[in-house]
Scaffold this motif. Structure first.
Motif, PDB file in Angstrom:
ATOM      1  N   PRO A 111       0.804  -1.227   0.000  1.00 49.35           N
ATOM      2  CA  PRO A 111       0.000   0.000   0.000  1.00 49.35           C
ATOM      3  C   PRO A 111       0.840   1.282   0.000  1.00 49.35           C
ATOM      4  O   PRO A 111       0.373   2.321  -0.450  1.00 49.35           O
ATOM      5  CB  PRO A 111      -0.838  -0.116   1.270  1.00 49.35           C
ATOM      6  CG  PRO A 111      -0.219  -1.196   2.083  1.00 49.35           C
ATOM      7  CD  PRO A 111       0.514  -2.091   1.150  1.00 49.35           C
ATOM      8  N   ALA A 114       2.593   1.231  -3.998  1.00 48.08           N
ATOM      9  CA  ALA A 114       1.858   0.783  -5.192  1.00 48.08           C
ATOM     10  C   ALA A 114       1.553   1.934  -6.164  1.00 48.08           C
ATOM     11  O   ALA A 114       1.820   1.827  -7.367  1.00 48.08           O
ATOM     12  CB  ALA A 114       0.574   0.084  -4.780  1.00 48.08           C
ATOM     13  N   LEU A 115       1.013   3.041  -5.640  1.00 46.83           N
ATOM     14  CA  LEU A 115       0.608   4.131  -6.537  1.00 46.83           C
ATOM     15  C   LEU A 115       1.820   4.755  -7.226  1.00 46.83           C
ATOM     16  O   LEU A 115       1.762   5.092  -8.409  1.00 46.83           O
ATOM     17  CB  LEU A 115      -0.194   5.184  -5.770  1.00 46.83           C
ATOM     18  CG  LEU A 115      -1.589   4.721  -5.334  1.00 46.83           C
ATOM     19  CD1 LEU A 115      -2.218   5.714  -4.369  1.00 46.83           C
ATOM     20  CD2 LEU A 115      -2.504   4.498  -6.545  1.00 46.83           C
ATOM     21  N   ALA A 140      -5.267  -0.052  -6.677  1.00 44.37           N
ATOM     22  CA  ALA A 140      -4.301   0.980  -7.076  1.00 44.37           C
ATOM     23  C   ALA A 140      -4.499   1.369  -8.542  1.00 44.37           C
ATOM     24  O   ALA A 140      -4.493   2.558  -8.885  1.00 44.37           O
ATOM     25  CB  ALA A 140      -2.880   0.480  -6.839  1.00 44.37           C
ATOM     26  N   ASP A 262      -8.747   5.182  -1.221  1.00 41.90           N
ATOM     27  CA  ASP A 262      -7.282   5.163  -1.107  1.00 41.90           C
ATOM     28  C   ASP A 262      -6.874   3.731  -0.767  1.00 41.90           C
ATOM     29  O   ASP A 262      -7.727   2.824  -0.814  1.00 41.90           O
ATOM     30  CB  ASP A 262      -6.799   6.160  -0.049  1.00 41.90           C
ATOM     31  CG  ASP A 262      -7.467   5.931   1.298  1.00 41.90           C
ATOM     32  OD1 ASP A 262      -7.750   4.754   1.622  1.00 41.90           O
ATOM     33  OD2 ASP A 262      -7.704   6.906   2.024  1.00 41.90           O
ATOM     34  N   LEU A 263      -5.614   3.513  -0.420  1.00 37.97           N
ATOM     35  CA  LEU A 263      -5.145   2.147  -0.164  1.00 37.97           C
ATOM     36  C   LEU A 263      -5.043   1.825   1.322  1.00 37.97           C
ATOM     37  O   LEU A 263      -4.414   0.854   1.717  1.00 37.97           O
ATOM     38  CB  LEU A 263      -3.787   1.935  -0.863  1.00 37.97           C
ATOM     39  CG  LEU A 263      -3.801   2.111  -2.388  1.00 37.97           C
ATOM     40  CD1 LEU A 263      -2.405   1.932  -2.977  1.00 37.97           C
ATOM     41  CD2 LEU A 263      -4.784   1.127  -3.040  1.00 37.97           C
TER      42      LEU A 263
END
Ligand SMILES: [Zn+2]
Length: 268
Positions: A111, A114-115, A140, A262-263
């Motif tokens: 998390p 990832a983005l 993501a 979001d993550l």
């Protein structure tokens, strides 16, 4: 088109295809694909995308090559046992096609990264071997509006999907995401892993080759996208089935009132 003589020769069979041609080949050379996992699925995906001349290939994996991997993970060889998979894969890719710029990410996707990892790529191919990563990558990619081509494999069975729920269709709707089909990861231990139940090596090649084909189709915008369908392959009966998938308006990620924005739900 500014191909070298060598490139015209290397990509001649692509350039002959009306759907690819010189323009498409140039597009592939300018494309960036991130492959998650340099294992059973990631190997054939990487090798075919490299051979196809996808100009930048990112590889994310934090594992080292183990002898038991070589039955199916064809990007690695006996003399790479003990070496980080991203390095072994990068060497194999360089040997196949020097046009390809390989970016090894010797880390586990999570998390926190990832983005950032996916933000530099056009299309993401997920070849990970666990549900936690598959859900994380789905979330993501949706949040970052990236097309995701995903595959999963066990024993003699394979599944391939394309997800791009953030993209609006011609009819104003959108395709499903992974959570439209499976809202939550299954309880730990409910579905066996390849390490527990086994997998036929060549099935990874079958699924990974389909995945590579779908990635190239998405990069070039040709053919019929697999988005909105699940492709099931049963190796023992040599049967392929394509099942229509619908987006779920109540999906927590891509639905009308999403609760996942979001993550954070992947942390802890
Ligand atoms: Zn969804």
């Amino acid at each position: 088109m500014d191909f070298t003589e060598t490139q015209i020769n290397r990509y001649a069979r692509h350039i002959l295809l009306p759907e690819v041609g010189g323009t498409g080949q140039q597009k592939l050379l300018n494309s960036r694909v991130l492959v998650i996992g340099a294992g059973g699925l990631g190997s054939p995906v990487l090798l075919y995308l490299a051979a196809a001349g996808v100009g930048t290939l990112g590889v994310v994996d934090d594992d080292v090559v183990d002898l038991s991997n070589l039955q199916r993970q064809i990007a690695h060889s006996t003399d790479s046992v003990g070496e980080p998979k991203v390095e072994s894969a990068a060497r194999t890719i360089a040997a196949i096609n020097p046009d390809v710029d390989v970016i090894p990410h010797n880390e586990r996707i999570g998390p926190d990264n990832a983005l950032k990892l996916i933000s530099n790529y056009d299309v993401i191919a997920d070849g990970s071997d666990n549900f936690a990563t598959r859900f994380l990558v789905n979330d993501a990619c949706h949040l970052a509006k990236k097309t995701l081509v995903s595959a999963a494999i066990l024993r003699f069975d394979a599944q391939v999907y394309t997800f791009k729920a953030s993209e609006t269709d011609t009819d104003g709707g959108h395709g499903p995401c992974y959570r439209c089909i499976f809202p939550e990861p299954p309880p730990e231990g409910q579905i066996p892993t390849c390490a527990e139940a086994g997998v036929l090596g060549a099935m990874c090649g079958m699924a990974g080759s389909i995945q590579a084909t779908e990635v190239i189709k998405e990069l070039l915008g040709i053919g019929e996208s697999l988005s909105g369908s699940l492709l099931l392959c049963d190796g023992l009966s040599a049967t392929f089935r394509k099942i229509a998938l619908r987006p779920d308006p109540a999906c927590p990620l891509c639905g009308e009132n999403p609760s996942i924005t979001d993550l954070e739900n992947h942390k802890g």
